[in-house]
Design a protein around this motif. Structure first.
Motif, PDB file in Angstrom:
ATOM      1  N   TYR A   1      -6.634  12.297   1.692  1.00  0.00           N
ATOM      2  CA  TYR A   1      -7.318  11.635   0.577  1.00  0.00           C
ATOM      3  C   TYR A   1      -7.186  10.118   0.672  1.00  0.00           C
ATOM      4  CZ  TYR A   1      -8.834  15.715  -2.056  1.00  0.00           C
ATOM      5  OH  TYR A   1      -9.495  16.858  -2.456  1.00  0.00           O
ATOM      6  N   THR A   2      -6.060   9.640   1.174  1.00  0.00           N
ATOM      7  CA  THR A   2      -5.911   8.196   1.385  1.00  0.00           C
ATOM      8  C   THR A   2      -6.881   7.720   2.455  1.00  0.00           C
ATOM      9  OG1 THR A   2      -3.580   8.297   0.724  1.00  0.00           O
ATOM     10  CG2 THR A   2      -4.282   6.361   1.975  1.00  0.00           C
ATOM     11  N   MET A   3      -7.004   8.497   3.536  1.00  0.00           N
ATOM     12  CA  MET A   3      -7.971   8.156   4.584  1.00  0.00           C
ATOM     13  C   MET A   3      -9.393   8.156   4.032  1.00  0.00           C
ATOM     14  SD  MET A   3      -6.405  10.303   7.815  1.00  0.00           S
ATOM     15  CE  MET A   3      -7.944  10.186   8.696  1.00  0.00           C
ATOM     16  N   ALA A   4      -9.707   9.136   3.196  1.00  0.00           N
ATOM     17  CA  ALA A   4     -11.046   9.198   2.601  1.00  0.00           C
ATOM     18  C   ALA A   4     -11.293   7.984   1.703  1.00  0.00           C
ATOM     19  CB  ALA A   4     -11.211  10.493   1.810  1.00  0.00           C
ATOM     20  N   ALA A   5     -10.260   7.568   0.956  1.00  0.00           N
ATOM     21  CA  ALA A   5     -10.394   6.381   0.103  1.00  0.00           C
ATOM     22  C   ALA A   5     -10.635   5.136   0.952  1.00  0.00           C
ATOM     23  CB  ALA A   5      -9.148   6.208  -0.759  1.00  0.00           C
ATOM     24  N   ASP A   6      -9.879   5.009   2.021  1.00  0.00           N
ATOM     25  CA  ASP A   6     -10.049   3.844   2.902  1.00  0.00           C
ATOM     26  C   ASP A   6     -11.442   3.827   3.529  1.00  0.00           C
ATOM     27  OD1 ASP A   6      -7.438   3.125   2.287  1.00  0.00           O
ATOM     28  OD2 ASP A   6      -6.604   3.952   4.142  1.00  0.00           O
ATOM     29  N   ALA A   7     -11.925   4.993   3.922  1.00  0.00           N
ATOM     30  CA  ALA A   7     -13.274   5.076   4.496  1.00  0.00           C
ATOM     31  C   ALA A   7     -14.326   4.695   3.460  1.00  0.00           C
ATOM     32  CB  ALA A   7     -13.531   6.483   5.031  1.00  0.00           C
ATOM     33  N   ALA A   8     -14.128   5.121   2.217  1.00  0.00           N
ATOM     34  CA  ALA A   8     -15.077   4.778   1.155  1.00  0.00           C
ATOM     35  C   ALA A   8     -15.079   3.278   0.893  1.00  0.00           C
ATOM     36  CB  ALA A   8     -14.749   5.561  -0.115  1.00  0.00           C
ATOM     37  N   VAL A   9     -13.908   2.661   0.924  1.00  0.00           N
ATOM     38  CA  VAL A   9     -13.835   1.207   0.750  1.00  0.00           C
ATOM     39  C   VAL A   9     -14.608   0.508   1.869  1.00  0.00           C
ATOM     40  CG1 VAL A   9     -12.277  -0.796   0.847  1.00  0.00           C
ATOM     41  CG2 VAL A   9     -11.677   1.170  -0.562  1.00  0.00           C
TER      42      VAL A   9
ATOM     43  N   ALA B   1     -14.009   5.661  -3.539  1.00  0.00           N
ATOM     44  CA  ALA B   1     -12.650   5.272  -3.163  1.00  0.00           C
ATOM     45  C   ALA B   1     -11.677   5.561  -4.300  1.00  0.00           C
ATOM     46  CB  ALA B   1     -12.601   3.802  -2.788  1.00  0.00           C
ATOM     47  N   GLY B   2     -12.065   5.239  -5.522  1.00  0.00           N
ATOM     48  CA  GLY B   2     -11.209   5.517  -6.675  1.00  0.00           C
ATOM     49  C   GLY B   2     -10.978   7.004  -6.863  1.00  0.00           C
ATOM     50  N   PHE B   3     -12.018   7.791  -6.652  1.00  0.00           N
ATOM     51  CA  PHE B   3     -11.906   9.247  -6.757  1.00  0.00           C
ATOM     52  C   PHE B   3     -10.894   9.776  -5.747  1.00  0.00           C
ATOM     53  CE2 PHE B   3     -13.216  13.370  -5.065  1.00  0.00           C
ATOM     54  CZ  PHE B   3     -13.234  14.155  -6.213  1.00  0.00           C
TER      55      PHE B   3
ATOM     56  N   LEU C   1      -8.623   8.100  -4.014  1.00  0.00           N
ATOM     57  CA  LEU C   1      -7.308   7.508  -4.212  1.00  0.00           C
ATOM     58  C   LEU C   1      -6.567   8.180  -5.362  1.00  0.00           C
ATOM     59  CD1 LEU C   1      -5.768   5.288  -2.774  1.00  0.00           C
ATOM     60  CD2 LEU C   1      -6.636   3.676  -4.465  1.00  0.00           C
ATOM     61  N   THR C   2      -7.291   8.523  -6.414  1.00  0.00           N
ATOM     62  CA  THR C   2      -6.676   9.237  -7.536  1.00  0.00           C
ATOM     63  C   THR C   2      -6.128  10.581  -7.076  1.00  0.00           C
ATOM     64  OG1 THR C   2      -8.099   8.137  -9.146  1.00  0.00           O
ATOM     65  CG2 THR C   2      -7.099  10.225  -9.818  1.00  0.00           C
ATOM     66  N   HIS C   3      -6.887  11.279  -6.254  1.00  0.00           N
ATOM     67  CA  HIS C   3      -6.411  12.565  -5.732  1.00  0.00           C
ATOM     68  C   HIS C   3      -5.174  12.366  -4.850  1.00  0.00           C
ATOM     69  CE1 HIS C   3     -10.094  14.187  -7.303  1.00  0.00           C
ATOM     70  NE2 HIS C   3      -9.669  15.394  -7.010  1.00  0.00           N
ATOM     71  N   ALA C   4      -5.209  11.362  -4.001  1.00  0.00           N
ATOM     72  CA  ALA C   4      -4.048  11.084  -3.156  1.00  0.00           C
ATOM     73  C   ALA C   4      -2.822  10.828  -4.016  1.00  0.00           C
ATOM     74  CB  ALA C   4      -4.328   9.883  -2.255  1.00  0.00           C
ATOM     75  N   PHE C   5      -2.988  10.054  -5.075  1.00  0.00           N
ATOM     76  CA  PHE C   5      -1.874   9.723  -5.959  1.00  0.00           C
ATOM     77  C   PHE C   5      -1.335  10.961  -6.673  1.00  0.00           C
ATOM     78  CE2 PHE C   5      -0.583   7.861 -10.230  1.00  0.00           C
ATOM     79  CZ  PHE C   5       0.679   7.475  -9.799  1.00  0.00           C
ATOM     80  N   VAL C   6      -2.207  11.784  -7.192  1.00  0.00           N
ATOM     81  CA  VAL C   6      -1.770  12.995  -7.899  1.00  0.00           C
ATOM     82  C   VAL C   6      -0.989  13.911  -6.957  1.00  0.00           C
ATOM     83  CG1 VAL C   6      -2.588  15.116  -9.016  1.00  0.00           C
ATOM     84  CG2 VAL C   6      -3.543  12.901  -9.684  1.00  0.00           C
TER      85      VAL C   6
END
Length: 79
Positions: free
Chosen positions: A26-34, A42-44, A46-51
């Motif tokens: 999920y962090t990789m997906a957030a970085d790719a979205a950024v 990215a927020g979506f 990143l939120t999943h990665a955090f949870v």
């Protein structure tokens, strides 16, 4: 890694309930979205990665929380 491969890996990690892999993917997906300038996605992700990091007690949780807080998507939590 392309989006289709990432999605397949996310589904496999969910199926196996591998929290550490979920945090990473999920962090990789957030970085790719950024990098695509898609900050809502990215927020979506990143939120999943955090949870999942919180659930796992992973050391990435504070950094993920800070990234979300910096984006105005979460309150900064003291760990």
């Amino acid at each position: 890694m392309d989006l289709k491969t990432l999605e397949q890996q996310l589904l496999a990690a969910h199926a196996s309930q591998d929290l550490a892999v979920l945090v990473n993917l999920y962090t990789m997906a957030a970085d790719a979205a950024v990098s695509r300038d898609d900050h809502d996605a990215a927020g979506f992700y990143l939120t999943h990665a955090f949870v999942f990091a919180l659930e796992a007690g992973a050391p990435e949780a504070p950094g993920l929380n800070k990234r979300l807080a910096d984006q105005g998507r979460a309150h900064l939590i003291d760990f």
